[in-house]
Design an enzyme around this catalytic site. Structure first.
Site, PDB file in Angstrom:
ATOM      1  N   SER A 285       0.847  -1.190   0.000  1.00  0.00           N
ATOM      2  CA  SER A 285       0.000   0.000   0.000  1.00  0.00           C
ATOM      3  C   SER A 285       0.884   1.242   0.000  1.00  0.00           C
ATOM      4  O   SER A 285       2.045   1.198   0.405  1.00  0.00           O
ATOM      5  CB  SER A 285      -0.889   0.016   1.247  1.00  0.00           C
ATOM      6  OG  SER A 285      -0.124   0.329   2.408  1.00  0.00           O
ATOM      7  N   ASP A 286       0.338   2.351  -0.473  1.00  0.00           N
ATOM      8  CA  ASP A 286       1.015   3.613  -0.216  1.00  0.00           C
ATOM      9  C   ASP A 286       0.827   3.943   1.260  1.00  0.00           C
ATOM     10  O   ASP A 286       0.012   3.331   1.960  1.00  0.00           O
ATOM     11  CB  ASP A 286       0.480   4.717  -1.115  1.00  0.00           C
ATOM     12  CG  ASP A 286       1.526   5.798  -1.390  1.00  0.00           C
ATOM     13  OD1 ASP A 286       2.478   5.935  -0.586  1.00  0.00           O
ATOM     14  OD2 ASP A 286       1.410   6.505  -2.399  1.00  0.00           O
ATOM     15  N   ALA A 287       1.585   4.891   1.748  1.00  0.00           N
ATOM     16  CA  ALA A 287       1.612   5.149   3.187  1.00  0.00           C
ATOM     17  C   ALA A 287       0.216   5.463   3.733  1.00  0.00           C
ATOM     18  O   ALA A 287      -0.443   6.396   3.265  1.00  0.00           O
ATOM     19  CB  ALA A 287       2.561   6.300   3.491  1.00  0.00           C
ATOM     20  N   PHE A 288      -0.227   4.647   4.676  1.00  0.00           N
ATOM     21  CA  PHE A 288      -1.493   4.821   5.389  1.00  0.00           C
ATOM     22  C   PHE A 288      -2.729   4.613   4.506  1.00  0.00           C
ATOM     23  O   PHE A 288      -3.840   4.896   4.932  1.00  0.00           O
ATOM     24  CB  PHE A 288      -1.573   6.211   6.052  1.00  0.00           C
ATOM     25  CG  PHE A 288      -0.492   6.473   7.053  1.00  0.00           C
ATOM     26  CD1 PHE A 288      -0.568   5.959   8.339  1.00  0.00           C
ATOM     27  CD2 PHE A 288       0.616   7.235   6.716  1.00  0.00           C
ATOM     28  CE1 PHE A 288       0.440   6.190   9.260  1.00  0.00           C
ATOM     29  CE2 PHE A 288       1.633   7.465   7.627  1.00  0.00           C
ATOM     30  CZ  PHE A 288       1.547   6.938   8.905  1.00  0.00           C
ATOM     31  N   SER A 289      -2.532   4.127   3.263  1.00  0.00           N
ATOM     32  CA  SER A 289      -3.697   4.080   2.369  1.00  0.00           C
ATOM     33  C   SER A 289      -4.702   3.008   2.752  1.00  0.00           C
ATOM     34  O   SER A 289      -5.869   3.101   2.377  1.00  0.00           O
ATOM     35  CB  SER A 289      -3.259   3.896   0.909  1.00  0.00           C
ATOM     36  OG  SER A 289      -2.678   2.639   0.674  1.00  0.00           O
TER      37      SER A 289
END
Length: 761
Positions: A285-289
């Site tokens: 995932s992208d950060a915190f997505s």
């Protein structure tokens, strides 16, 4: 050196064909049966908690692992961290020597356009259209990253972007799916090479999957809504190209697709990526997505974890939702062990291919090896950075042949705050830039012109490092004094180089802009310089296309130098003095007005096109500008040289073809009418005149970057097959249809030389 991209692409595609579209030869270096047995045996020993730990990319600070807040070191000791940002030998030792199973950690980093040696921003590099050179920059970035202890880069970003308001347009290859696909292949092969067991290659990661470049309004993190037909034809091809090139990992995007966040979108992650394209690597995932799935109102936090793992999202970056919720979801039978196991396997296989189970420290120990450390900012790497900077500079206007600077320019005035700040030319997402070998534009010009000329510098207006002075024209005593100093310097000069544009911090993530022209303070400076009557070269350094309509109407020479990295100023000096003949061409359309955004060359044909519809007052246009100004200021593929290249004698070897095995060769003569050696990017466009769905007015389908001697003529030929005619129809079938087509060979997407052909089934 001649850049023959067709030969380069053929070499890459030959490798793809040899090992299958799901992996390049970097994946073929391991014994698959041996790897499978190793992973099977290891997974048989793992607890559920340890498996979930392999799906966790720990962020800085304290990630939450297995529903308990503990720090990174404790998480590593328990086997609950699979990957981490940066490079940390102590953390790896804890994971390998203190955890029960000793599974090594992956260390990743945003190595986007170099590590210590910083290359031009990716958008700038794309304007070189030089695939071998782009691949070489990725090789160097990989070599330096490996020497720093990194084994995984979160690059390349392959998002198609048509909106210059979006700050992350700087990180990609522009608006065209064909060129973007070519660059995706080159970057992946540069990072991963042919052997992931090498000490100078690392895992690549295509991002942001998918459609992130189409965020509404050009605002970061915003929603995306488009038909599947449209996304397959115009936005998905570069991701697919990265997969075909063997990219080992992918990263999901923040946006929604079909109303479902991409991080939990089974159509994207399972149906398209794995079933249709055969992707074998893992997706992070992208950060915190994953956490942001709930922010999209698509689920609650627990449901976000369920949605993501069910869709095939393998690794959670920073949200810690997998470690918080997966065990509970498993107990409640809302997810299956098979879902967890498939993701764990993909991640363990990546670590195996890197050789981390044989030597967990193989990357990290390079940090204490003087021989490996010598690669940082070494002369060879800096030379490549300088060459790339020069090949990325686009000459937009050169009336009267003001450039290159000549013997009559004995006194050069460099004006503008960016002209003295080399650190502002490294660009967004610079990893660990080292400025020891970087100089200002003024200093680079001093060195380039030698003792026979003088180069003065005046700041001219306030610094634009932040947004506070953005609208400050000359409302303070300081700015008035600066303009007066700049005017005095200009009056005493033969030529003025006005360094304007954006600092690095104005593009990239979280840096969308509603106003994409030059700051008012810089416009005021340019107006004062114009009033001196001295010739002014407008040198633009930016991370996005800017609206330069006023500047184009006012000044004789405009140069787009972008943010050029370590050797930006030297590359600029090379071009301004004529040591390098500019050859770069735009990969994004430059609008005349911000109200034209989003704007791109390969748009669909409208039923009421300007110049075609019978009622000129009822065509697709803006009413508050002249009809002729509804066009771009600078079109896709555009860029000048110090030479003029004449295109003549367009011909085809035949005007009709039949069936999939036939081909038509289209050729044109290109002549360098200048007195200098130079490079010209010759572009092939195809237009499908009638099809079962609406088709673009034209599409790039090939290019050659060729070097010409003064006066030399070369015949440039492209072989057209049904591959260049294929598209996704309304049933999402990728195929070609018989009918009439236009082929065009041109220096850009506007100045076309056309010929009509017919193709039968």
């Amino acid at each position: 050196m001649t850049t023959n991209y067709s030969k380069h692409l053929k070499r890459l595609l030959t490798v793809v064909a040899a090992v299958g579209t799901s992996a390049l030869s970097a994946f073929a270096q391991v014994d698959e049966a041996k790897m499978n047995k190793f992973v099977d045996d290891l997974m048989a020993k793992m607890t559920v908690a340890e498996k979930i730990g392999q799906l966790n990319l720990g962020a800085a600070g304290c990630p939450i692992v297995v529903n308990s807040p503990i720090g990174l070191e404790e998480a590593a000791a328990q086997g609950y961290i699979s990957a981490c940002g940066g490079a940390n030998m102590d953390l790896q030792r804890i994971a390998v020597e203190k955890s029960r199973l000793g599974i090594p950690i992956l260390f990743g980093f945003d190595v986007i356009h170099g590590l210590s040696t910083t290359f031009p921003i990716p958008l700038a590099m794309s304007t070189s259209w030089n695939m071998p050179l782009i691949e070489r920059t990725a090789q160097i970035a990989a070599k330096e990253a490996c020497a720093f202890g990194i084994c995984w880069t979160w690059s390349p970003m392959v998002d198609i972007a048509r909106d210059p308001r979006w700050g992350r347009i700087a990180e990609g290859a522009g608006e065209d799916p064909y060129l973007g696909s070519c660059i995706a292949r080159a970057m992946v092969h540069g990072y991963q090479g042919d052997d992931l067991s090498s000490d100078t290659t690392l895992l690549a990661c295509f991002k942001h999957y998918a459609l992130y470049g189409a965020a509404e309004g050009g605002r970061d993190y915003n929603t995306v809504d488009m038909s599947r037909w449209y996304m397959h034809n115009f936005y998905l091809p570069p991701y697919k190209a990265a997969v075909e090139a063997g990219c080992a990992t992918g990263m999901s995007s923040f946006n929604v697709v079909d109303g479902v966040p991409a991080t939990g979108n089974s159509y994207l992650l399972d149906e398209v990526l794995r079933r249709q394209w055969g992707f074998k690597g893992f997706v992070v995932s992208d950060a915190f997505s994953i956490a942001e799935i709930a922010f999209h109102r698509a689920s609650d936090p627990e449901g976000a974890a369920q949605l993501a793992i069910s869709a095939g999202l393998d690794m959670d970056l920073a949200s810690s939702h997998y470690t918080k919720y997966l065990a509970k979801l498993l107990d409640e039978k809302k997810i299956t062990m098979e879902m967890i196991d498939r993701s764990v396997r993909r991640i363990l296989e990546a670590k195996y291919r890197l050789g981390l189970f044989d030597d967990p420290y193989r990357y990290l120990k390079q940090k204490s090896d003087p021989a490996r450390q010598a690669c940082f900012l070494c002369d060879e790497h800096v030379a490549v950075a300088r060459r790339m900077a020069g090949e990325s500079i686009v000459l937009l206007k050169n009336d009267g042949g003001l450039l290159p600077l000549s013997d009559k320019h004995k006194r050069i005035a460099v004006v503008g705050p960016i002209g003295r700040m080399p650190e502002q030319l490294f660009g967004t997402w610079s990893a660990l830039p080292d400025g020891r070998k970087s100089v200002s534009v003024a200093e680079a010009l001093r060195r380039a012109v030698g003792d026979g000329c003088t180069v003065t510098y005046a700041q001219g207006c306030l610094d634009t490092e932040g947004y506070g002075d953005y609208y400050n024209v000359d409302g303070t005593e300081q700015s008035a004094e600066m303009i007066a100093e700049a005017v005095a310097s200009a009056k005493d000069a033969d030529v003025v180089v006005a360094c304007v544009g954006e600092p690095s911090g104005w593009s990239g993530e979280v840096n969308s802009r509603v106003y994409i022209g030059l700051p008012p303070s810089q416009k005021a400076l340019l107006k004062a310089l114009k009033a001196t009557g001295k010739p002014v070269i407008v040198l633009v350094m930016s991370g996005r296309p800017l609206v330069l309509t006023d500047e184009d109407a006012t000044f004789p020479a405009i140069v787009e130098a972008w943010h050029g990295g370590t050797s930006a100023a030297d590359g600029i000096a090379d071009v301004l003095t004529g040591k390098v003949n500019p050859s770069a061409k735009l990969t994004t359309t430059f609008p005349r007005y911000k109200g034209q955004v989003p704007i791109h060359y390969n748009h669909l044909h409208t039923g009421r096109a300007i110049g075609e519809y019978e009622n000129p007052g009822a065509v697709s246009k803006y009413i508050d500008i002249p009809l002729e100004n509804n066009t771009p200021l600078y079109p896709f593929g555009y860029g000048l040289s110090y030479n003029t290249y004449a295109y003549s004698n367009l011909r085809v070897d035949k005007t009709s073809a039949k069936g999939e095995n036939d081909a038509i060769v289209v050729s044109i003569d290109v002549t360098n009418q200048g007195e200098r050696s130079g490079k010209e990017i010759v572009q092939l466009y195809v237009t499908d005149l009638i099809a079962s769905t609406s088709r673009p007015i034209l599409e790039l389908k090939g290019f050659e970057k060729l070097e010409f001697n003064p006066g030399e003529t070369k015949t440039v030929s492209f072989t057209v097959t049904t591959e260049q005619l294929k598209f996704y129809n309304s049933d999402l079938k990728y195929d070609w249809e018989p009918g009439d087509f236009e082929l065009a060979i041109a220096p850009n997407s506007r100045d076309l030389n056309k010929v009509k052909i017919h193709w039968e089934k």
